[in-house]
Enzyme design. Structure first.
Site, PDB file in Angstrom:
ATOM      1  N   SER A   1       0.830  -1.204   0.000  1.00 49.59           N
ATOM      2  CA  SER A   1       0.000   0.000   0.000  1.00 49.59           C
ATOM      3  C   SER A   1       0.863   1.252   0.000  1.00 49.59           C
ATOM      4  O   SER A   1       1.634   1.496   0.935  1.00 49.59           O
ATOM      5  CB  SER A   1      -0.918   0.021   1.217  1.00 49.59           C
ATOM      6  OG  SER A   1      -1.484   1.310   1.343  1.00 49.59           O
ATOM      7  N   HIS A  45      -1.177  -1.135  -4.370  1.00 45.47           N
ATOM      8  CA  HIS A  45      -2.458  -0.834  -3.729  1.00 45.47           C
ATOM      9  C   HIS A  45      -2.519   0.669  -3.463  1.00 45.47           C
ATOM     10  O   HIS A  45      -1.670   1.232  -2.763  1.00 45.47           O
ATOM     11  CB  HIS A  45      -2.592  -1.635  -2.430  1.00 45.47           C
ATOM     12  CG  HIS A  45      -3.918  -1.489  -1.761  1.00 45.47           C
ATOM     13  ND1 HIS A  45      -5.034  -2.187  -2.154  1.00 45.47           N
ATOM     14  CD2 HIS A  45      -4.306  -0.728  -0.712  1.00 45.47           C
ATOM     15  CE1 HIS A  45      -6.059  -1.861  -1.376  1.00 45.47           C
ATOM     16  NE2 HIS A  45      -5.649  -0.963  -0.493  1.00 45.47           N
ATOM     17  N   ASP A  85      -4.752   3.794  -2.060  1.00 41.56           N
ATOM     18  CA  ASP A  85      -5.874   4.108  -1.166  1.00 41.56           C
ATOM     19  C   ASP A  85      -6.343   5.540  -1.356  1.00 41.56           C
ATOM     20  O   ASP A  85      -5.615   6.489  -1.068  1.00 41.56           O
ATOM     21  CB  ASP A  85      -5.424   3.938   0.286  1.00 41.56           C
ATOM     22  CG  ASP A  85      -5.210   2.483   0.636  1.00 41.56           C
ATOM     23  OD1 ASP A  85      -6.189   1.719   0.593  1.00 41.56           O
ATOM     24  OD2 ASP A  85      -4.060   2.103   0.947  1.00 41.56           O
ATOM     25  N   MET A 104      -9.009   8.381  -0.213  1.00 36.12           N
ATOM     26  CA  MET A 104      -9.919   8.732   0.900  1.00 36.12           C
ATOM     27  C   MET A 104     -10.440  10.150   0.705  1.00 36.12           C
ATOM     28  O   MET A 104      -9.686  11.047   0.321  1.00 36.12           O
ATOM     29  CB  MET A 104      -9.153   8.675   2.220  1.00 36.12           C
ATOM     30  CG  MET A 104      -8.486   7.340   2.473  1.00 36.12           C
ATOM     31  SD  MET A 104      -7.522   7.403   3.977  1.00 36.12           S
ATOM     32  CE  MET A 104      -6.745   5.781   3.927  1.00 36.12           C
ATOM     33  N   HIS A 160      -8.296   1.347  -4.255  1.00 35.40           N
ATOM     34  CA  HIS A 160      -9.267   1.122  -3.173  1.00 35.40           C
ATOM     35  C   HIS A 160      -9.909   2.460  -2.837  1.00 35.40           C
ATOM     36  O   HIS A 160      -9.276   3.330  -2.245  1.00 35.40           O
ATOM     37  CB  HIS A 160      -8.504   0.544  -1.963  1.00 35.40           C
ATOM     38  CG  HIS A 160      -9.339   0.352  -0.735  1.00 35.40           C
ATOM     39  ND1 HIS A 160      -8.772   0.112   0.503  1.00 35.40           N
ATOM     40  CD2 HIS A 160     -10.688   0.345  -0.538  1.00 35.40           C
ATOM     41  CE1 HIS A 160      -9.736  -0.018   1.404  1.00 35.40           C
ATOM     42  NE2 HIS A 160     -10.900   0.123   0.795  1.00 35.40           N
ATOM     43  N   MET A 182     -12.174   4.746  -0.790  1.00 32.81           N
ATOM     44  CA  MET A 182     -12.897   4.947   0.472  1.00 32.81           C
ATOM     45  C   MET A 182     -13.597   6.297   0.359  1.00 32.81           C
ATOM     46  O   MET A 182     -13.240   7.271   1.013  1.00 32.81           O
ATOM     47  CB  MET A 182     -11.912   4.902   1.642  1.00 32.81           C
ATOM     48  CG  MET A 182     -11.451   3.480   1.949  1.00 32.81           C
ATOM     49  SD  MET A 182      -9.896   3.425   2.839  1.00 32.81           S
ATOM     50  CE  MET A 182      -8.778   3.465   1.441  1.00 32.81           C
ATOM     51  N   MET A 224     -11.848  -5.553   4.983  1.00 28.90           N
ATOM     52  CA  MET A 224     -11.057  -4.651   5.825  1.00 28.90           C
ATOM     53  C   MET A 224     -10.783  -5.350   7.157  1.00 28.90           C
ATOM     54  O   MET A 224     -11.711  -5.777   7.838  1.00 28.90           O
ATOM     55  CB  MET A 224     -11.819  -3.346   6.110  1.00 28.90           C
ATOM     56  CG  MET A 224     -11.907  -2.343   4.975  1.00 28.90           C
ATOM     57  SD  MET A 224     -10.351  -1.738   4.267  1.00 28.90           S
ATOM     58  CE  MET A 224      -9.351  -1.343   5.679  1.00 28.90           C
ATOM     59  N   ASP A 233      -6.950  -6.331   3.903  1.00 28.96           N
ATOM     60  CA  ASP A 233      -6.350  -4.999   3.964  1.00 28.96           C
ATOM     61  C   ASP A 233      -6.392  -4.449   5.388  1.00 28.96           C
ATOM     62  O   ASP A 233      -7.477  -4.171   5.920  1.00 28.96           O
ATOM     63  CB  ASP A 233      -7.120  -4.078   2.998  1.00 28.96           C
ATOM     64  CG  ASP A 233      -6.483  -2.701   2.856  1.00 28.96           C
ATOM     65  OD1 ASP A 233      -5.389  -2.486   3.420  1.00 28.96           O
ATOM     66  OD2 ASP A 233      -7.093  -1.856   2.170  1.00 28.96           O
TER      67      ASP A 233
HETATM   68  C1  DX5 Z   1      -6.486   1.671   5.355  1.00 33.38           C
HETATM   69  C2  DX5 Z   1      -6.036   1.337   3.962  1.00 33.38           C
HETATM   70  C3  DX5 Z   1      -4.948   0.350   3.917  1.00 33.38           C
HETATM   71  C4  DX5 Z   1      -3.664   0.769   4.624  1.00 33.38           C
HETATM   72  C5  DX5 Z   1      -3.045  -0.478   5.151  1.00 33.38           C
HETATM   73  O1  DX5 Z   1      -7.693   2.362   5.317  1.00 33.38           O
HETATM   74  O2  DX5 Z   1      -7.109   0.799   3.205  1.00 33.38           O
HETATM   75  O3  DX5 Z   1      -4.662  -0.076   2.581  1.00 33.38           O
HETATM   76  O4  DX5 Z   1      -2.764   1.440   3.810  1.00 33.38           O
HETATM   77  O5  DX5 Z   1      -1.960  -0.128   5.926  1.00 33.38           O
HETATM   78  P1  DX5 Z   1      -1.272  -1.144   6.934  1.00 33.38           P
HETATM   79  O6  DX5 Z   1      -0.840  -2.346   6.142  1.00 33.38           O
HETATM   80  O7  DX5 Z   1      -0.146  -0.349   7.501  1.00 33.38           O
HETATM   81  O8  DX5 Z   1      -2.328  -1.520   7.957  1.00 33.38           O
HETATM   82 ZN    ZN Z   2      -6.626  -0.125   1.206  1.00 29.63          ZN
END
Ligand code: DX5
Ligand code: ZN
Length: 215
Positions: free
Chosen positions: A7, A32, A34, A36, A65, A67, A136, A174
Site C-alpha cells: 500500500s 495498492h 488508497d 480517501m 481502493h 474509500m 477490511m 487490507d
Molecule cells: C487503510 C487502507 C490500507 C492501509 C493499510 O484504510 O485501506 O490499505 O494502507 O496499511 P497497513 O498495512 O499499515 O495496515
Molecule cells: Zn486499502
C-alpha cells in the site's frame, strides 16, 4: 502463492519515484492505492494526479481502493488515471449493482470492500458479478493499525461461499497484515495481501515482500 499488494499510503511521498523503483524491482504483484475523501472515512489521502503518475511509473497492476462516497461519479476518471482494479465500499453504495456494472463496462475489474462490522453474507446476491472482495481487517482510514482477529472467521465464511458456487472471486485482506499473522490469513483462504507499514517501515522492503510472497 499469494498476490502481494504493497500500500502506497505508507510510501515516502517526497520520493515516490524511489519507492516505485523499489516495488518494480521487487516481487510485489500489485500496487495498492488508497483514495480517501474525508467523508466516508475520517482522513484524506491522494487522488488523480498521484495515480496518473504512479501508473506511468509501473507496468504492475494498479489496485485502487476507493474509500469515498458516490464512487460512481468518479469511476471513469479512475479508469482514465490508470486503475486496473477498482474497489468500492459496500457501505458507500446504495446502488452497488449499478456501480459494479459501470466499473466493468469501463473495462476494469470490480471489487467490493467490507468494513469490519459488515457481514460477508450481505454479498450473497452480488458475488457472481464481482472479481474481488476486499475484507477490511482494520477500520479504514489509516495505515499502521492492529489486525482485527475476527477477520479470519469472515475470510473462512466467504471462501466457503465462493467455493460452493465454483466462483473465482479473489479475497483481498487490507489492514494490519504482518509477517506473523499472514500465514493464518492465507490459511483461512485469502488470495491477496495488502501491506503498508509492514513493507515500507521494514529495514529491507524488498526482502519483506519476498518473505510475504513465499508464505
Ligand atoms: C487503510 C487502507 C490500507 C492501509 C493499510 O484504510 O485501506 O490499505 O494502507 O496499511 P497497513 O498495512 O499499515 O495496515
Ligand atoms: Zn486499502
Amino acid at each position: 502463492m499469494p498476490i502481494i499488494a504493497p500500500s502506497l499510503l505508507s510510501a515516502d511521498f517526497l520520493n515516490l519515484q524511489k519507492d516505485c523503483d523499489m516495488l518494480n524491482a521487487s516481487e510485489a504483484d500489485w500496487y495498492h492505492l488508497d483514495v480517501m475523501d474525508g467523508q466516508f472515512v475520517p482522513n484524506i489521502s491522494f487522488g488523480f494526479p498521484v495515480i496518473e503518475k504512479v501508473r506511468k511509473a509501473t507496468t504492475k497492476v494498479c489496485d485502487v481502493h476507493l474509500m469515498i462516497l458516490e464512487p460512481g461519479n468518479y469511476a471513469e476518471a479512475f479508469q482514465k488515471a490508470g486503475a486496473d482494479y477498482l474497489t468500492i465500499h459496500y457501505e458507500a453504495c446504495p446502488h452497488l449493482h449499478r456501480n459494479i456494472q459501470q466499473i466493468k463496462s469501463l473495462g476494469m475489474k470490480a471489487g467490493v470492500a467490507l468494513n469490519p462490522h459488515t457481514p460477508v453474507h450481505l454479498l450473497s446476491d452480488i458475488l457472481q458479478d464481482i472479481d474481488m472482495v476486499l475484507i477490511m481487517s482494520v477500520n479504514p482510514g489509516f495505515g499502521g493499525q492492529q489486525f482485527i482477529p475476527h477477520t479470519l472467521t469472515k475470510i473462512r465464511t466467504l471462501k466457503q461461499m465462493i467455493k460452493e458456487r465454483s466462483l473465482s472471486t479473489l479475497i483481498e485482506i487490507d489492514g494490519g497484515v504482518t509477517l506473523d499473522n499472514a500465514p493464518s490469513i492465507l490459511a483461512a483462504g485469502a488470495d491477496v495481501l495488502v501491506a503498508g507499514n509492514t513493507v515500507f517501515r521494514s529495514a529491507d522492503p524488498v526482502a519483506t515482500i519476498a518473505a510475504l510472497k513465499k508464505l
